[in-house]
Design a protein around this motif. Sequence first.
Motif, PDB file in Angstrom:
ATOM      1  N   CYS A  14      35.628 -12.522  -4.486  1.00  0.00           N
ATOM      2  CA  CYS A  14      35.922 -11.447  -3.524  1.00  0.00           C
ATOM      3  C   CYS A  14      36.342 -11.989  -2.162  1.00  0.00           C
ATOM      4  O   CYS A  14      36.515 -11.217  -1.217  1.00  0.00           O
ATOM      5  CB  CYS A  14      34.700 -10.554  -3.348  1.00  0.00           C
ATOM      6  SG  CYS A  14      34.164  -9.764  -4.868  1.00  0.00           S
ATOM      7  N   ARG A  15      36.487 -13.298  -2.053  1.00  0.00           N
ATOM      8  CA  ARG A  15      36.719 -13.915  -0.737  1.00  0.00           C
ATOM      9  C   ARG A  15      38.035 -13.419  -0.118  1.00  0.00           C
ATOM     10  O   ARG A  15      38.951 -13.003  -0.824  1.00  0.00           O
ATOM     11  CB  ARG A  15      36.776 -15.436  -0.853  1.00  0.00           C
ATOM     12  CG  ARG A  15      38.030 -15.958  -1.533  1.00  0.00           C
ATOM     13  CD  ARG A  15      37.949 -17.457  -1.774  1.00  0.00           C
ATOM     14  NE  ARG A  15      39.204 -17.990  -2.269  1.00  0.00           N
ATOM     15  CZ  ARG A  15      39.592 -17.919  -3.532  1.00  0.00           C
ATOM     16  NH1 ARG A  15      38.818 -17.329  -4.430  1.00  0.00           N
ATOM     17  NH2 ARG A  15      40.740 -18.430  -3.910  1.00  0.00           N
ATOM     18  N   ILE A  16      38.078 -13.492   1.206  1.00  0.00           N
ATOM     19  CA  ILE A  16      39.303 -13.129   1.914  1.00  0.00           C
ATOM     20  C   ILE A  16      40.226 -14.341   1.968  1.00  0.00           C
ATOM     21  O   ILE A  16      39.778 -15.488   2.013  1.00  0.00           O
ATOM     22  CB  ILE A  16      38.991 -12.602   3.332  1.00  0.00           C
ATOM     23  CG1 ILE A  16      38.226 -13.642   4.155  1.00  0.00           C
ATOM     24  CG2 ILE A  16      38.209 -11.315   3.264  1.00  0.00           C
ATOM     25  CD1 ILE A  16      37.958 -13.208   5.582  1.00  0.00           C
ATOM     26  N   THR A  17      41.526 -14.082   1.944  1.00  0.00           N
ATOM     27  CA  THR A  17      42.542 -15.133   1.981  1.00  0.00           C
ATOM     28  C   THR A  17      43.583 -14.774   3.033  1.00  0.00           C
ATOM     29  O   THR A  17      43.480 -13.752   3.709  1.00  0.00           O
ATOM     30  CB  THR A  17      43.218 -15.284   0.605  1.00  0.00           C
ATOM     31  OG1 THR A  17      44.011 -14.102   0.353  1.00  0.00           O
ATOM     32  CG2 THR A  17      42.197 -15.455  -0.506  1.00  0.00           C
ATOM     33  N   GLU A  18      44.611 -15.620   3.139  1.00  0.00           N
ATOM     34  CA  GLU A  18      45.673 -15.345   4.104  1.00  0.00           C
ATOM     35  C   GLU A  18      46.464 -14.091   3.726  1.00  0.00           C
ATOM     36  O   GLU A  18      47.171 -13.507   4.559  1.00  0.00           O
ATOM     37  CB  GLU A  18      46.622 -16.548   4.212  1.00  0.00           C
ATOM     38  CG  GLU A  18      47.414 -16.872   2.964  1.00  0.00           C
ATOM     39  CD  GLU A  18      46.623 -17.693   1.961  1.00  0.00           C
ATOM     40  OE1 GLU A  18      47.181 -18.013   0.898  1.00  0.00           O
ATOM     41  OE2 GLU A  18      45.455 -18.021   2.256  1.00  0.00           O
ATOM     42  N   ALA A  75      34.439  -9.432   2.192  1.00  0.00           N
ATOM     43  CA  ALA A  75      35.128  -9.280   0.914  1.00  0.00           C
ATOM     44  C   ALA A  75      36.466  -8.584   1.133  1.00  0.00           C
ATOM     45  O   ALA A  75      36.589  -7.678   1.959  1.00  0.00           O
ATOM     46  CB  ALA A  75      34.278  -8.477  -0.067  1.00  0.00           C
ATOM     47  N   ASP A  76      37.464  -9.028   0.378  1.00  0.00           N
ATOM     48  CA  ASP A  76      38.787  -8.421   0.407  1.00  0.00           C
ATOM     49  C   ASP A  76      38.686  -6.999  -0.152  1.00  0.00           C
ATOM     50  O   ASP A  76      38.218  -6.795  -1.275  1.00  0.00           O
ATOM     51  CB  ASP A  76      39.730  -9.276  -0.431  1.00  0.00           C
ATOM     52  CG  ASP A  76      41.190  -8.856  -0.285  1.00  0.00           C
ATOM     53  OD1 ASP A  76      42.043  -9.743  -0.298  1.00  0.00           O
ATOM     54  OD2 ASP A  76      41.466  -7.640  -0.187  1.00  0.00           O
ATOM     55  N   CYS A  77      39.129  -6.020   0.636  1.00  0.00           N
ATOM     56  CA  CYS A  77      39.025  -4.617   0.199  1.00  0.00           C
ATOM     57  C   CYS A  77      39.760  -4.359  -1.112  1.00  0.00           C
ATOM     58  O   CYS A  77      39.339  -3.510  -1.910  1.00  0.00           O
ATOM     59  CB  CYS A  77      39.568  -3.687   1.290  1.00  0.00           C
ATOM     60  SG  CYS A  77      38.492  -3.557   2.737  1.00  0.00           S
ATOM     61  N   ASP A  78      40.845  -5.072  -1.339  1.00  0.00           N
ATOM     62  CA  ASP A  78      41.606  -4.875  -2.569  1.00  0.00           C
ATOM     63  C   ASP A  78      40.856  -5.365  -3.800  1.00  0.00           C
ATOM     64  O   ASP A  78      41.234  -5.049  -4.931  1.00  0.00           O
ATOM     65  CB  ASP A  78      42.957  -5.593  -2.470  1.00  0.00           C
ATOM     66  CG  ASP A  78      43.898  -4.911  -1.485  1.00  0.00           C
ATOM     67  OD1 ASP A  78      44.811  -5.586  -0.980  1.00  0.00           O
ATOM     68  OD2 ASP A  78      43.700  -3.692  -1.221  1.00  0.00           O
ATOM     69  N   LYS A  79      39.810  -6.171  -3.575  1.00  0.00           N
ATOM     70  CA  LYS A  79      39.044  -6.717  -4.698  1.00  0.00           C
ATOM     71  C   LYS A  79      37.738  -5.956  -4.917  1.00  0.00           C
ATOM     72  O   LYS A  79      36.933  -6.334  -5.770  1.00  0.00           O
ATOM     73  CB  LYS A  79      38.748  -8.199  -4.447  1.00  0.00           C
ATOM     74  CG  LYS A  79      40.005  -9.063  -4.296  1.00  0.00           C
ATOM     75  CD  LYS A  79      39.661 -10.482  -3.885  1.00  0.00           C
ATOM     76  CE  LYS A  79      40.920 -11.317  -3.664  1.00  0.00           C
ATOM     77  NZ  LYS A  79      40.619 -12.678  -3.154  1.00  0.00           N
ATOM     78  N   ILE A  80      37.514  -4.908  -4.114  1.00  0.00           N
ATOM     79  CA  ILE A  80      36.285  -4.111  -4.198  1.00  0.00           C
ATOM     80  C   ILE A  80      36.630  -2.667  -4.532  1.00  0.00           C
ATOM     81  O   ILE A  80      37.532  -2.085  -3.935  1.00  0.00           O
ATOM     82  CB  ILE A  80      35.521  -4.136  -2.854  1.00  0.00           C
ATOM     83  CG1 ILE A  80      35.130  -5.563  -2.464  1.00  0.00           C
ATOM     84  CG2 ILE A  80      34.295  -3.232  -2.917  1.00  0.00           C
ATOM     85  CD1 ILE A  80      34.082  -6.178  -3.341  1.00  0.00           C
TER      86      ILE A  80
END
Length: 439
Positions: free
Chosen positions: A424-428, A354-359
Amino acid sequence: MGKLGDSSFSQLIPTGAKVVVGLSGGADSVALLDLLQKQGYDCVAAHCNFHLRGEESNRDFKFAHSQSIVRKIPFYHIDFQTDAYAKIRRISTEMAARELRYQWFEELKERVKADYVAVAHHADDCIETFMINLSRGTGLKGLSGIKAKQAHIVRPLLRYTKQDILEYIRENHLEYVDDSTNFESVYTRNKFRNNILPLMEEASPSFRKSVLLTMDHLAEVENFVNNQIDALRQQVLKPSCSGGFSLAKRAILERSDAHFVLFELLRPFCFAAEIIDDLLRLGVGGSGKHFFSDHYELRVEREFWEILPIQKSTDEKYLIQTPDDLQNLPIRLRINKFKADELLLRRDAKVCYADCDKIQFPLVLRHCLSGDYFVPFGMTGRKKTSDFFIDQHYSQFNKMQTWLLTSVNGEAIWLVGKRADNRCRITEKTAWVYEFTIE
């Protein structure tokens, strides 16, 4: 059986269905894609790069991509660190590649809203699997062959040999690429393919045909036995007043085939095979023992065995204040933080990224409740967790055992061990990543 070019797949796949086609670039997958297109199916090409053969793996990717362009169909691909995954899971490279491939096919099927996933297993694959299973020791299931259809996975080429496929390739002037490892006897399957099966054919020229015929017979036997076991289960496995099931001892122990029948009756409850010997040794009089599977308890009473679901309270709720606050949880959860450019992704249902910025901590771990929603990874629309369980054919007890990780406001992050939430997925653009792992 006839020629491959004259085959029709309509009994396996309804006409006009949308199909994700596993396209490695080899002769088998190219022939399968060509046939599906000619029969009017809406095809999507899916290519896995397992990075096991260096530049040859990249060559296969480029070829598969070029095929999709020429055929004017959508193309999806994914890169796997297969060796690393195999080490983490402590399984063979072959098994790791299989797990990774089918997990991704499942995700891609949902993402593109396809009806089926088609893979290019053929008759020779069936024979090799039969021989491998026979050498390791197996039951009817392991000897009755690969199934042409399992849920939405279809194998249209299963009754055709490699020679039939190569003949179709030549007749239709199709290009394909060879996997050089097919000619190396490093992997178990290749040892059978390159060394053992040629010797068997030398001893008996009709060996392949005989094995296929034997598998057909064994599949019929397996179907007959399953029907008999189902009928017996209706007779001897009765609902109990405690909410589980009761199985009369004498009805089983007095049979000459007690070991086999008891194993089959208990199979749906996922008890270890070793407990069958213990139950038979205890006999009719023994009582007081308890055995457990992940979701059931078996209690040995004087006249019967009682099978009870292991109950979990849906009211359990655990607050996770920080990534290190994991001591009192009901599951073994680990949370690590990585820089995105240093992360080695693992394709494993037991891991969620999960993207830390979304958690935002604190997080909540609890069971699923009626009305819970999440956005399954690879999808864009919300889905009820209850509908997800139905789609995956989970039993009521599977549902009771499943945990949901959420933000403190109830927004889903991970249906633990099943599927991450796409939001929450990670992206570029992701800089830091949380890795959630269950053991």
